[in-house]
Motif scaffolding. Structure first.
Motif, PDB file in Angstrom:
ATOM      1  N   LEU A  75     -10.742  -0.488  -2.963  1.00 14.16           N
ATOM      2  CA  LEU A  75     -11.564   0.268  -2.284  1.00 14.16           C
ATOM      3  C   LEU A  75     -10.649   1.252  -1.561  1.00 14.16           C
ATOM      4  O   LEU A  75     -11.414   2.540  -1.386  1.00 14.16           O
ATOM      5  N   CYS A  76      -9.689   0.896  -1.070  1.00 21.30           N
ATOM      6  CA  CYS A  76      -8.967   2.008  -0.245  1.00 21.30           C
ATOM      7  C   CYS A  76      -8.223   3.419  -1.135  1.00 21.30           C
ATOM      8  O   CYS A  76      -8.314   4.381  -0.609  1.00 21.30           O
TER       9      CYS A  76
ATOM     10  N   CYS B 158      -7.986  -0.811   4.203  1.00 20.01           N
ATOM     11  CA  CYS B 158      -7.957  -1.728   3.062  1.00 20.01           C
ATOM     12  C   CYS B 158      -8.012  -3.130   3.760  1.00 20.01           C
ATOM     13  O   CYS B 158      -6.791  -3.789   4.434  1.00 20.01           O
TER      14      CYS B 158
ATOM     15  N   ASN C 102       0.806  -1.156  -0.001  1.00 23.35           N
ATOM     16  CA  ASN C 102      -0.116   0.190   0.083  1.00 23.35           C
ATOM     17  C   ASN C 102       1.044   1.147  -0.107  1.00 23.35           C
ATOM     18  O   ASN C 102       1.909   1.154   0.685  1.00 23.35           O
TER      19      ASN C 102
ATOM     20  N   ASP D 213      -9.844  -5.371  -4.625  1.00 24.24           N
ATOM     21  CA  ASP D 213     -10.871  -4.308  -4.667  1.00 24.24           C
ATOM     22  C   ASP D 213     -10.552  -2.975  -4.888  1.00 24.24           C
ATOM     23  O   ASP D 213     -11.253  -2.117  -5.322  1.00 24.24           O
TER      24      ASP D 213
ATOM     25  N   CYS E 140      -4.063  -4.664  -3.514  1.00 27.41           N
ATOM     26  CA  CYS E 140      -5.328  -5.509  -3.022  1.00 27.41           C
ATOM     27  C   CYS E 140      -6.228  -5.544  -4.370  1.00 27.41           C
ATOM     28  O   CYS E 140      -6.237  -4.630  -5.279  1.00 27.41           O
TER      29      CYS E 140
ATOM     30  N   ALA F 109      -2.526   0.543  -4.087  1.00 24.57           N
ATOM     31  CA  ALA F 109      -2.577  -0.691  -3.101  1.00 24.57           C
ATOM     32  C   ALA F 109      -2.562  -2.091  -4.217  1.00 24.57           C
ATOM     33  O   ALA F 109      -2.683  -1.952  -5.328  1.00 24.57           O
TER      34      ALA F 109
ATOM     35  N   PRO G 198      -8.494  -6.371   2.533  1.00 25.43           N
ATOM     36  CA  PRO G 198      -7.690  -7.354   1.953  1.00 25.43           C
ATOM     37  C   PRO G 198      -6.299  -7.426   2.532  1.00 25.43           C
ATOM     38  O   PRO G 198      -5.734  -8.454   2.878  1.00 25.43           O
TER      39      PRO G 198
HETATM   40 ZN   LIG Z   1      -7.066  -1.891  -0.619  1.00 24.26          ZN
END
Ligand SMILES: [Zn+2]
Length: 120
Positions: A82-83, A98, A62, A80, A78, A76, A100
């Motif tokens: 989303l973060c 985050c 991240n 998704d 991850c 990131a 995941p």
């Molecule tokens: Zn994330």
């Protein structure tokens, strides 16, 4: 009369300017971002120092950015993301999670708590 009005307006402007400066000082001194990984404290940054920081953990990555008193996740690993999509944060107790990667950025000692303290 006119001269007095000038002083009054000048005084009000000065008062607002000083109040604004004090708020700015409070914010920049008080606001920090706490990084936790797996619920454990990892690192704390001041929000008044622009920086980018890479969090590497269990092969996950991240990258956070601190700019103009705000913190955001700019990269990131991850799935998704989303973060990364989360808006930048700045107020006390706001956080970007985050899930995941089990990384959380949380603002501590930010603006809101101080305003609340004054209100109480
Ligand atoms: Zn994330």
């Amino acid at each position: 009369m006119k001269k007095n009005d000038f002083y009054l307006i000048g005084g009000i402007i000065l008062f607002i300017a000083i109040g604004f400066l004090l708020m700015l000082l409070f914010r920049t001194e008080g606001s920090k971002v706490l990084i936790t990984i797996d619920g454990k404290e990892h690192k704390i940054f001041n929000l008044n120092e622009d920086t980018t920081y890479e969090i590497l953990h269990d092969g996950n990555r991240n990258v956070l950015e601190i700019k103009d008193g705000y913190v955001s996740m700019i990269e990131a690993s991850c799935p998704d993301k989303l973060c990364v999509k989360h808006r930048r944060i700045h107020y006390d107790n706001e956080s970007i999670t985050c899930l995941p990667n089990r990384v959380v950025l949380r603002v501590i000692g930010g603006e809101d708590s101080e305003l609340d303290a004054i209100a109480q």
